[in-house]
Design an enzyme around this catalytic site. Structure first.
Site, PDB file in Angstrom:
ATOM      1  N   GLU A 122       0.413 -12.567   6.777  1.00  8.61           N
ATOM      2  CA  GLU A 122      -0.228 -13.268   5.656  1.00  8.61           C
ATOM      3  C   GLU A 122       0.720 -14.269   5.032  1.00  8.61           C
ATOM      4  O   GLU A 122       0.311 -15.360   4.626  1.00  8.61           O
ATOM      5  CB  GLU A 122      -0.697 -12.270   4.599  1.00  8.61           C
ATOM      6  CG  GLU A 122      -1.586 -12.864   3.522  1.00  8.61           C
ATOM      7  CD  GLU A 122      -0.825 -13.424   2.305  1.00  8.61           C
ATOM      8  OE1 GLU A 122      -1.471 -14.037   1.433  1.00  8.61           O
ATOM      9  OE2 GLU A 122       0.406 -13.224   2.230  1.00  8.61           O
TER      10      GLU A 122
ATOM     11  N   HIS B 226      -1.692  -6.873   3.589  1.00 11.23           N
ATOM     12  CA  HIS B 226      -0.730  -7.370   4.583  1.00 11.23           C
ATOM     13  C   HIS B 226       0.598  -6.660   4.407  1.00 11.23           C
ATOM     14  O   HIS B 226       1.058  -6.442   3.282  1.00 11.23           O
ATOM     15  CB  HIS B 226      -0.566  -8.890   4.500  1.00 11.23           C
ATOM     16  CG  HIS B 226       0.085  -9.405   3.256  1.00 11.23           C
ATOM     17  ND1 HIS B 226       1.448  -9.591   3.148  1.00 11.23           N
ATOM     18  CD2 HIS B 226      -0.432  -9.788   2.063  1.00 11.23           C
ATOM     19  CE1 HIS B 226       1.739 -10.075   1.958  1.00 11.23           C
ATOM     20  NE2 HIS B 226       0.628 -10.204   1.271  1.00 11.23           N
TER      21      HIS B 226
ATOM     22  N   ASP C 275       4.065  -7.328  -3.103  1.00 13.02           N
ATOM     23  CA  ASP C 275       3.359  -8.278  -2.239  1.00 13.02           C
ATOM     24  C   ASP C 275       3.759  -8.050  -0.786  1.00 13.02           C
ATOM     25  O   ASP C 275       4.645  -8.695  -0.274  1.00 13.02           O
ATOM     26  CB  ASP C 275       3.701  -9.710  -2.677  1.00 13.02           C
ATOM     27  CG  ASP C 275       2.906 -10.764  -1.953  1.00 13.02           C
ATOM     28  OD1 ASP C 275       1.886 -10.417  -1.341  1.00 13.02           O
ATOM     29  OD2 ASP C 275       3.318 -11.940  -1.983  1.00 13.02           O
TER      30      ASP C 275
END
Length: 789
Positions: free
Chosen positions: A139, A93, A105
């Site tokens: 996400e 993502h 992330d």
């Protein structure tokens, strides 16, 4: 690194922002097109931009419903020139949480996927199956984009397996922490293909237990797509050329036990084989122990008594060790020194580890001195070894019966010690063979001890960052103390017998006690500060700020309360105690009161985590006036033939909004137009709907249906809606920015601070003689209450 630098240079990529929906998407398309121009004739590359709209309910965070509109997926399919019927999916993502570049992330995973796409497309050898690369753009909004892809995209039907690339923390090795459902062939593929394996079924079962408050796209693909998978070039290439992929459903049979050995290779075998093996090993251990206890027969009762006495002493020592460590942890929490080990790992070992070992040794030393004072030391060593073996054998049988694959750990702690005992059983009774005994004993125990130390390190590395965002209700020191005590119990189980074999434990007890006391004093003095802004190993204090306006209405549309302020949530147990010295006005005198009569206490929660963050603070501030205010309106109302009330609504506003619903006493929310039609209540009984949209979304329309009793003078339902501004001009008010600047650099602040303006609107609806009255309350607009009949 070029891909990663360029993606993170775009800045925070919140769903709905131009950075996420336009700039990042354009960059990905540009890179994919460049890769396509250099691909060989053996492959074809197809690109699709998907903008799905949908809704689903999820039991994550106590349960809530999610609705998304016009979010973005960039989907790429690499297939052989002749086409392919089946595919393997690789997912990352590119969106991020607000105010962070989202490097780990999850931009790094998207960068890896671009590299893999480039490498595979350059290969002159065609793949047997297609590879679908999903760069999903929502996400962080709790898995919305993956749901939109797997339930709506035409390519999803061809997927037989998937690899989900996700991050937790800011570094470390790639860990396989979820597989399945019931697809041992995927683990075998990982065993064969992975060059640097790092995997354990223990991590999977810990994650699936719900202990860790997090989730990934894995859940969506498993629950809504019914496809198996988890973690990259070698694994993906192996799957794309595997004959098993086309017949994946034929290989769905049971779970698999898997674990890596020091990152060198992976051992994997079917769970049913493990079950048989576990029961056989447990049976052999029980037979051995039975023979030891009941032979000779004339001493069986006496042997049994001594055996169970040793068994009870071990359990007593473990319980007292746990109680001692927890008392220390509670004390540390009460004096405000939680998380002293967050940046300094060794502090936890010196504090809770020494306390646990001291208590363990002390209990058995006292038993040896007063209860076993006339008993042969070698005999005691033998008895306590057998008692530990009995405990592990019972655990092995129980955990295997429950069906946990992690029972393989107990297998190690039964098989190797039993084998060691059978090899050196004579040395247990011979005083003159002490050195030989110790050497052979240590060699026999080497495998289970080495693996357990490795596993402890793995779990600690995975678990520690979670404690920095586990909420205000769970004392992290109590959790860590319990973990360390459990490790101490395991690692000491076959060394308890040495307490009875050595002449004295006095020196050991004094040394460990001194280490414990010195560490306790240092921790209480505050020398071990929990947080760090070190770029190489950041351990930030996470704080959540929201500048909000609130307005509450009664049934007649009158404003009964309105206020404005900055709402403050600390993500860990320490709350704001470390921030108060830097920002004195943020202290416990401004704790946020709960509006008990309003859904979710009348607070603009972005997600239903209210049960995790019961301690928060509210600093009064001037009102805010967003440029994009929220619009919340009742469109229709009707009494259905089955005597329920159906209400239809229209909502428009920023890209992120939260809807809160509380049926009044005597009323019930029976159905709605969201998810699968079945309302899912959150913890506490209120209903929570998380809404987000991409660019150019139309107004959100939905309806709810309630059943109500005849006595409803207080109305039948209360509704509220909050708008969250994650980007753009409305994101930060001057007051919010000024407050943020005063926070120290070890907080998750500056460019990495979660802050937003929020507005919350309240609505109550009542029914009188089939006449319905609603109040449409708009916080930041000039709309007046509307009466609808």
């Amino acid at each position: 690194m070029g891909y990663l630098d360029n993606i993170t240079a775009i800045g925070p990529r919140t769903v709905g922002s131009p950075e996420n929906e336009v700039l990042t998407v354009n960059y990905l398309i540009q890179q994919i097109k460049a890769i396509e121009t250099e691909s060989t004739d053996a492959h074809k590359i197809f690109v699709d931009i998907q903008r799905p709209t949908g809704s689903f309910s999820i039991d994550f965070l106590g349960g809530f419903t999610s609705y998304y509109a016009n979010i973005t997926n960039v989907v790429v399919k690499l297939e052989p020139r002749g086409g392919a019927e089946h595919a393997v999916l690789s997912n990352c993502h590119f969106d991020s949480v607000p105010n962070t570049p989202g490097a780990s992330d999850d931009a790094v995973s998207c960068s890896v996927m671009l590299e893999i796409l480039y490498t595979l497309s350059k290969s002159p050898e065609p793949l047997q199956h297609a590879v679908i690369f999903l760069f999903n753009g929502a996400e962080e909004n709790i898995l919305q984009a993956s749901h939109g892809f797997i339930t709506q995209h035409e390519w999803a039907k061809s997927i037989r397996a998937f690899i989900n690339l996700e991050a937790a923390g800011v570094g470390g090795k790639e860990l396989v922490f979820q597989t399945g459902p019931e697809n041992p062939w995927l683990v075998q593929a990982y065993v064969f293909a992975a060059k640097h394996p790092f995997a354990s079924v223990v991590a999977q079962e810990i994650f699936q237990s719900g202990i860790i408050p997090a989730d990934t796209d894995f859940r969506i693909y498993r629950d809504f797509g019914n496809v198996p998978g988890d973690n990259i070039l070698a694994m993906l290439k192996y799957l794309a050329t595997s004959d098993m992929l086309a017949k994946s459903f034929e290989y769905r049979h049971g779970n698999v036990v898997f674990f890596d050995v020091l990152g060198l290779f992976v051992l994997a075998y079917p769970a049913r084989v493990g079950t048989i093996m576990n029961y056989i090993i447990a049976a052999i251990a029980f037979l051995y122990l039975g023979k030891k206890v009941f032979q000779p027969k004339n001493r069986a009762i006496n042997n049994l008594k001594k055996f169970f006495t040793a068994f009870g002493l071990i359990l007593l020592s473990w319980i007292s060790t746990l109680v001692t460590a927890l008392i220390v942890a509670v004390f540390i929490s009460l004096v405000g020194r939680s998380l002293s080990w967050y940046t300094h790992f060794y502090v936890s070992v010196f504090l809770y580890g020494t306390a646990a070992v001291v208590k363990l040794i002390l209990v058995h030393s006292l038993a040896k001195k007063f209860y076993y004072k006339n008993t042969n030391d070698q005999y005691l060593g033998d008895v306590f070894f057998d008692a530990s073996l009995m405990i592990w054998s019972i655990l092995l049988a129980m955990i295997t019966h429950i069906g946990l694959c992690s029972a393989f750990i107990c297998t190690l702690w039964v098989a190797f010690p039993l084998l060691t005992k059978l090899m050196i059983h004579e040395e247990f009774r011979q005083k003159g063979a002490t050195m030989k005994f110790v050497v052979m004993y240590m060699l026999g125990m080497f495998v289970p001890y080495l693996y357990m130390m490795y596993l402890n390190w793995t779990v600690f590395e995975m678990f520690t960052p979670i404690m920095g965002r586990s909420g205000s209700e769970i004392p992290p020191d109590v959790v860590l103390a319990g973990f360390i005590v459990a490790s101490t119990m395991i690692l000491s189980s076959y060394f308890i017998n040495f307490i009875y074999l050595v002449k004295s434990t006095k020196t050991t007890l004094i040394t460990l006690t001194a280490v414990f006391l010195v560490t306790l004093i240092l921790v209480c003095s505050g020398i071990f500060f929990p947080y760090s802004s070190d770029a190489a190993n950041p351990k930030p204090k996470r704080v959540f700020l929201q500048h909000m306006n609130r307005r509450f209405h009664d049934l007649d549309g009158n404003v009964v309360k309105s206020d404005s302020g900055i709402w403050i949530n600390g993500f860990d147990y320490n709350g704001i105690s470390h921030i108060t010295p830097h920002v004195p006005e943020i202290n416990d005198s401004i704790r946020t009161p709960c509006e008990e009569w309003a859904p979710f206490c009348g607070l603009p929660w972005i997600l239903p985590v209210h049960f995790m963050f019961r301690k928060n603070w509210y600093l009064p501030a001037s009102a805010i006036f967003p440029e994009s205010p929220i619009h919340f309106e009742v469109l229709t109302k009707e009494l259905t033939p089955w005597n329920s009330v159906r209400l239809s609504f229209e909502v428009s506003g920023p890209s992120h909004m939260s809807l809160y619903i509380r049926p009044h006493e005597g009323s019930a929310l029976s159905t709605w137009s969201l998810g699968d039609g079945t309302p899912v209540a959150s913890v506490g009984g209120d209903y929570f709907v998380f809404y987000s949209h991409g660019l150019q979304a139309t107004p959100w329309h939905f309806w709810i249906e309630l059943t109500a009793s005849e006595n409803h003078s207080d109305g039948i339902v209360s509704l509220a809606i909050a708008a969250h501004y994650f980007f753009g001009e409305d994101q930060k008010s001057p007051q919010l920015y000024a407050l943020q600047e005063r926070f120290p650099n070890w907080t998750f602040s500056s460019d990495n601070f979660l802050s937003k303006q929020s507005s919350i609107n309240g609505m109550k609806i009542k029914m009188e003689n089939n006449t319905y009255q609603s109040v449409d309350a708009h916080l930041s607009t000039a709309y007046k209450p509307v009466l609808i009949f």
